[in-house]
Design an enzyme around this catalytic site. Structure first.
Site, PDB file in Angstrom:
ATOM      1  N   HIS A  38      17.974  29.583  58.163  1.00 17.01           N
ATOM      2  CA  HIS A  38      18.564  30.346  57.066  1.00 17.01           C
ATOM      3  C   HIS A  38      19.768  31.152  57.531  1.00 17.01           C
ATOM      4  O   HIS A  38      20.762  31.264  56.826  1.00 17.01           O
ATOM      5  CB  HIS A  38      17.520  31.270  56.427  1.00 17.01           C
ATOM      6  CG  HIS A  38      16.764  30.599  55.329  1.00 17.01           C
ATOM      7  ND1 HIS A  38      15.759  29.698  55.577  1.00 17.01           N
ATOM      8  CD2 HIS A  38      16.881  30.667  53.978  1.00 17.01           C
ATOM      9  CE1 HIS A  38      15.283  29.256  54.424  1.00 17.01           C
ATOM     10  NE2 HIS A  38      15.935  29.824  53.442  1.00 17.01           N
ATOM     11  N   LYS A 103       4.328  31.229  51.751  1.00 20.17           N
ATOM     12  CA  LYS A 103       3.127  32.009  51.497  1.00 20.17           C
ATOM     13  C   LYS A 103       3.500  33.477  51.579  1.00 20.17           C
ATOM     14  O   LYS A 103       4.421  33.853  52.295  1.00 20.17           O
ATOM     15  CB  LYS A 103       2.032  31.676  52.517  1.00 20.17           C
ATOM     16  CG  LYS A 103       2.428  32.022  53.955  1.00 20.17           C
ATOM     17  CD  LYS A 103       1.249  32.056  54.882  1.00 20.17           C
ATOM     18  CE  LYS A 103       1.649  32.181  56.335  1.00 20.17           C
ATOM     19  NZ  LYS A 103       1.358  33.466  56.939  1.00 20.17           N
TER      20      LYS A 103
HETATM   21  S1  SF4 Z   1      -3.112  30.393  59.411  1.00 19.18           S
HETATM   22 FE1  SF4 Z   1      -2.497  31.983  60.862  1.00 19.18          FE
HETATM   23  S2  SF4 Z   1      -1.161  30.970  62.298  1.00 19.18           S
HETATM   24 FE2  SF4 Z   1      -1.318  29.638  60.515  1.00 19.18          FE
HETATM   25  S3  SF4 Z   1       0.386  30.213  59.170  1.00 19.18           S
HETATM   26 FE3  SF4 Z   1      -1.364  31.461  58.562  1.00 19.18          FE
HETATM   27  S4  SF4 Z   1      -1.137  33.375  59.722  1.00 19.18           S
HETATM   28 FE4  SF4 Z   1       0.159  31.838  60.704  1.00 19.18          FE
END
Ligand code: SF4
Lengths: 185, 279
Positions: A38, A103
């Site tokens: 980015h 996320k």
């Molecule tokens: S599960 Fe844990 S390591 Fe994997 S993306 Fe989510 S926070 Fe990061």
């Protein structure tokens, strides 16, 4: 909550019908990009140079995949946390970017930009990288190869499973934590 | 003196790095199954279903559970009567880590803090040593992702803050982190010690079994109480709302300076990947 099957590139009409909480399956081409990529995209824009892919109708997936083992197009490929790209997203939405996949919570500025430019923010299940990898049928590095996992890749996806977190009508799927109840014990 | 060849350390560490990234501990898997049953919100149920399927997929295909294979963190209990022959143990662990991350097609996530250039081999490994009596070497490996690590904090409280202040900070931290660290999370808490000891203790606490009880019944009570409080937040799996924001709270306590009350909160995502080996 509705279910949609969408093909890339996405249009304003595609985005307008989406509501927070809807399940969306994407088929077509999406682009990977996270922190370092980015920064380079925005530096490229500042210099007035062309971007490595067309933002119009595009979807950017915030992911740094693990290396592809022999016989597979890509390794594990789940989302990374999106807030780190919040400083860049409004500008890219202004240039036609229709959606981002990641996320975690987005800033007010990003949500405003999505309302203004008709875009959506999609969540994929964090930590489900092996599972999500199954919907990726092809992967090709198209820019910034030196960034390794952070290089920009063009992914060919089939029914890539997503949830609409923020729609273009200011919807929000994430809950507001009930601090009062928790602190009261 | 017991002698252990460096190659044994290298091979064991490589193996641990690969298997930690492909197989979740059984207690974590059990908590997913329990969560899937408990949740009423269909979106929360679906997250657990995907996590269980993801773990099966990882086992079947050899793809890592998560693309963020973490920085490799090691806790080593080095017996005073054990020595590694051929090279220093630090170098042997690092070489094993590099080998594992290379051969297991694991992502290398270590970079220069300024230029952000990837070091290319996930190194150097982060290793915490402890000298203990005996002639064995015990090594724990933890694959610690960046998303949950970023949500962690160290805070130096004044003693007057007391447990009330600590408790509030922990709950607020989880609330603020919200969906970012891939909930349901585990919370490692270090109370007391000093600035760095609190942090190390908070991380080491994450190696405990999910359902074990703290040896001190008073601390065990605090762990249960904070866990119940956090789960009232309704952050839920991936922030979508539900009963499972946190799977366990693990507290480590150490004496501290008269002037301070250190607190470290180490957030661990649901992909709680760790392994241990005794040499
Ligand atoms: S599960 Fe844990 S390591 Fe994997 S993306 Fe989510 S926070 Fe990061």
């Amino acid at each position: 909550m509705a279910e949609h099957h969408l093909k890339t590139p996405l249009t304003d009409a595609d985005i307008e019908k989406l509501k927070s909480g809807d399940v969306v399956y994407i088929t077509g081409t999406i682009y990977t990009g996270r922190d370092a990529a980015h920064k380079r995209l925005v530096d490229t824009l500042d210099k007035g140079d062309p971007l490595p892919f067309d933002l119009k109708g595009a979807l950017i997936y915030y992911v740094g995949p693990s290396p592809a083992p022999p016989g597979r197009p890509i390794g594990s490929a789940g989302p990374t946390t999106s807030y780190r790209m919040d400083t860049y997203a409004p500008r890219l939405h202004g240039l036609g970017l229709k959606g981002t996949i990641g996320k975690g919570r987005r800033s007010r500025e990003v949500r405003d930009a999505m309302i203004k430019h008709k875009a959506a923010y999609f969540g994929a299940t964090g930590g489900a990288g092996a599972l999500l990898s199954q919907a990726i049928k092809g992967a090709k590095v198209i820019a910034y190869d030196d960034l390794g996992p952070e290089a920009i890749r063009e992914l060919t996806v089939e029914n890539f499973p997503l949830l609409v977190i923020n729609d273009c009508h200011d919807g929000e799927l994430y809950t507001t934590p009930n601090l009062e109840a928790a602190l009261a014990g | 003196m017991r002698t252990i060849p460096a190659q044994t350390v290298i091979d064991k560490v490589a193996e641990m790095c690969i298997s930690a990234n492909r197989e979740l501990p059984e207690d974590v898997m059990a908590s997913f199954r329990k969560g899937q049953e408990e949740e009423e919100n269909p979106a929360a149920k679906e997250v657990f279903r995907q996590l269980i399927e993801n773990a099966e997929m990882s086992k079947d295909t050899g793809l890592p559970l998560c693309q963020d294979c973490g920085l490799a963190v090691f806790f080593v209990e080095m017996g005073e009567e054990a020595r590694v022959e051929g090279m220093g143990i630090r170098q042997a662990i690092n070489e094993g880590m590099v080998k594992g991350y290379q051969e297991g097609y694991l992502r290398k996530s270590s970079c220069d803090p300024f230029t952000r250039k990837n070091t290319g081999d996930n190194g150097p490994a982060i290793i915490h040593f402890d000298l203990v009596p005996g002639d064995k070497i015990k090594i724990w490996m933890m694959a610690k992702g960046g998303g949950s690590e970023n949500m962690s904090r160290v805070m130096m409280f004044p003693p007057a803050a007391g447990w009330k202040g600590l408790r509030e900070f922990i709950i607020n931290r989880v609330a603020e982190a919200g969906p970012n660290p891939c909930p349901p999370i585990l919370v490692g808490v270090g109370i007391g010690g000093n600035f760095e000891l609190a942090a190390i203790n908070s991380k080491k606490a994450l190696l405990r079994e999910l359902d074990d009880k703290h040896a001190d019944p008073e601390v065990a009570k605090l762990e249960e109480e904070v866990l119940a409080a956090i789960n009232k937040l309704n952050v839920g799996p991936m922030g979508l709302g539900g009963k499972n924001t946190c799977l366990a709270v693990k507290i480590a306590v150490a004496p501290c300076h008269l002037a301070s009350l250190p607190l470290a909160v180490n957030i661990q995502c649901h992909s709680a990947r760790h392994k241990e080996v005794v040499l």
